[in-house]
Design a protein around this motif. Structure first.
Motif, mmCIF file in Angstrom:
data_model
loop_
_atom_site.group_PDB
_atom_site.id
_atom_site.type_symbol
_atom_site.label_atom_id
_atom_site.label_comp_id
_atom_site.label_asym_id
_atom_site.label_seq_id
_atom_site.Cartn_x
_atom_site.Cartn_y
_atom_site.Cartn_z
ATOM 1 N N PHE A 196 2.735 -38.235 15.175
ATOM 2 C CA PHE A 196 1.927 -37.472 14.223
ATOM 3 C C PHE A 196 2.782 -36.544 13.371
ATOM 4 C CE2 PHE A 196 2.174 -34.516 17.765
ATOM 5 C CZ PHE A 196 2.355 -33.300 17.134
ATOM 6 N N MET A 197 4.023 -36.295 13.792
ATOM 7 C CA MET A 197 4.956 -35.476 13.026
ATOM 8 C C MET A 197 6.288 -36.197 12.935
ATOM 9 S SD MET A 197 6.763 -31.850 13.956
ATOM 10 C CE MET A 197 7.981 -32.753 14.940
ATOM 11 N N PHE A 198 6.881 -36.178 11.754
ATOM 12 C CA PHE A 198 8.223 -36.724 11.603
ATOM 13 C C PHE A 198 8.899 -36.007 10.438
ATOM 14 C CE2 PHE A 198 5.308 -39.330 9.174
ATOM 15 C CZ PHE A 198 5.950 -39.565 7.956
ATOM 16 N N HIS A 199 10.157 -36.310 10.204
ATOM 17 C CA HIS A 199 10.933 -35.663 9.148
ATOM 18 C C HIS A 199 11.138 -36.645 7.995
ATOM 19 C CE1 HIS A 199 11.824 -33.308 12.730
ATOM 20 N NE2 HIS A 199 12.159 -32.305 11.933
ATOM 21 N N GLY A 211 11.471 -41.573 -0.927
ATOM 22 C CA GLY A 211 11.322 -40.853 0.329
ATOM 23 C C GLY A 211 11.665 -41.747 1.505
ATOM 24 N N VAL A 212 12.355 -41.161 2.477
ATOM 25 C CA VAL A 212 12.774 -41.932 3.641
ATOM 26 C C VAL A 212 12.531 -41.118 4.906
ATOM 27 C CG1 VAL A 212 15.143 -41.112 3.322
ATOM 28 C CG2 VAL A 212 14.725 -43.131 4.723
ATOM 29 N N GLY A 213 12.046 -41.769 5.952
ATOM 30 C CA GLY A 213 11.821 -41.112 7.234
ATOM 31 C C GLY A 213 13.121 -40.965 8.010
ATOM 32 N N ILE A 214 13.449 -39.732 8.410
ATOM 33 C CA ILE A 214 14.709 -39.483 9.122
ATOM 34 C C ILE A 214 14.701 -40.182 10.484
ATOM 35 C CG2 ILE A 214 16.251 -37.722 10.031
ATOM 36 C CD1 ILE A 214 16.021 -37.645 7.032
ATOM 37 N N GLU A 215 13.566 -40.125 11.187
ATOM 38 C CA GLU A 215 13.502 -40.760 12.506
ATOM 39 C C GLU A 215 13.718 -42.272 12.409
ATOM 40 O OE1 GLU A 215 11.700 -36.837 13.176
ATOM 41 O OE2 GLU A 215 11.577 -38.337 11.593
ATOM 42 N N ARG A 216 13.200 -42.868 11.328
ATOM 43 C CA ARG A 216 13.363 -44.315 11.171
ATOM 44 C C ARG A 216 14.834 -44.682 11.021
ATOM 45 N NH1 ARG A 216 9.364 -47.557 7.267
ATOM 46 N NH2 ARG A 216 8.011 -46.627 8.831
#
Length: 331
Positions: A203-206, A297-302
């Motif tokens: 539910f939360m990511f960077h 935009g890019v997800g850091i966790e991914r």
């Protein structure tokens, strides 16, 4: 009796301890509770004529004081000094203190900031609690448009206008409202979406948001910037751009890389991108006839999952020290 006292006094005077055991034997010999020489002499005082007791009592007390001083002197000057001299080498490096390590998400965040600073991007941040206009409306999400359903939102205080941001694109709006082009901006921060927690989602990511506005910015500039980022993070890998849809960019694309390791193999989508929609520029009073821009935009966790070969996103949030201490960084 006097001769014996003189012998005891002389023995105390010449005593020097070479090691701790010598000092302890000396203490027990004279001050031991049962068989200590001075302890026995104190007990024998009652057998001495009364007129001599005070004199001998004073002498024995004086001897006891000398024993205690001798013990203290040997302990602080001789014994400790010798122990340090014999057993301690000041040139031996001390034991390092375990001060922990940087969180893997912070390591990657710092890496990305450093990558973009090399090509002239500035880093900014924005609030995690947003309003509808900055998070949706200014980014070309009409009130009743189905595109709003793409992101399940956490609203606060039952107020449909106050929410936890669903993307860092809201920082893009806030920055463009207050500054005039040209500019190149990177923003990284937490975003929130009402999703089921699993090994691949949270539910939360960077998210890292990158945008650039200037005269004659083209899709080619966007592609070159993304290729630079991917090469800096992953090295030489295959990249492809697929047409897609986002309300705030036109044209829009999704970016895949061909990745191969023990956990992942094949084409993997890592980010969305596109040219900033003229309607978005109009909402922040930037003339789209003069300026154009791109954003992605890019997800850091991914990215972290791929770089660190981790198969469960939840590990980043569990704060398990066994997991976290594996990561090191130069930043």
């Amino acid at each position: 009796m006097d001769k014996k006292m003189d012998e005891i006094k002389e023995e105390i005077k010449i005593f020097q301890a070479k090691k701790y055991e010598d000092l302890e034997k000396f203490r027990i010999k004279f001050l031991g509770k049962k068989k200590g020489i001075l302890t026995i002499l104190f007990k024998k005082l009652k057998t001495i004529p009364i007129y001599k007791r005070k004199l001998y009592g004073t002498i024995i007390n004086d001897l006891k004081k000398k024993v205690q001083e001798k013990i203290q002197m040997n302990h602080t000057k001789n014994f400790i000094k010798k122990e340090n001299t014999l057993n301690f080498d000041p040139t031996v490096p001390g034991k390092s203190i375990d001060i922990g390590s940087i969180h893997p998400i912070s390591i990657l965040k710092n890496r990305i900031i450093n990558i973009f600073r090399k090509i002239g991007f500035s880093y900014v941040e924005g609030p995690e609690i947003e309003n509808d206009w900055h998070n949706f409306t200014a980014l070309n999400f009409p009130i009743d448009h189905p595109s709003r359903d793409m992101q399940d939102t956490f609203f606060l205080h039952r107020n449909p206008d106050i929410l936890l941001r669903t993307h860092t694109s809201s920082v893009q709006i806030r920055y463009m409202k207050k500054h005039c082009p040209p500019f190149r901006i990177l923003s990284i921060g937490k975003v929130y979406r009402n999703e089921t927690i699993s090994s691949r989602s949270h539910f939360m990511f960077h998210q890292a948001e990158c945008f650039s506005i200037d005269r004659k910015v083209s899709f080619s500039d966007l592609k070159k910037t993304i290729q630079y980022l991917i090469k800096s993070l992953f090295g030489e890998v295959k990249i492809r751009f697929r047409p897609s849809y986002f309300p705030f960019t036109e044209p829009s694309a999704e970016v895949d890389i061909y990745f191969k390791n023990k956990n992942n193999r094949g084409w993997l989508e890592i980010m969305g991108c596109g040219m900033i929609d003229p309607k978005v520029l109009k909402n922040v009073n930037i003339d789209s006839e003069i300026y154009s821009g791109f954003a992605f935009g890019v997800g850091i966790e991914r990215i972290a999952i791929l770089i660190y070969q981790i198969n469960d996103i939840r590990l980043f949030f569990d704060n398990d020290i066994r997991f976290l201490r594996q990561f090191k960084s130069d930043f």
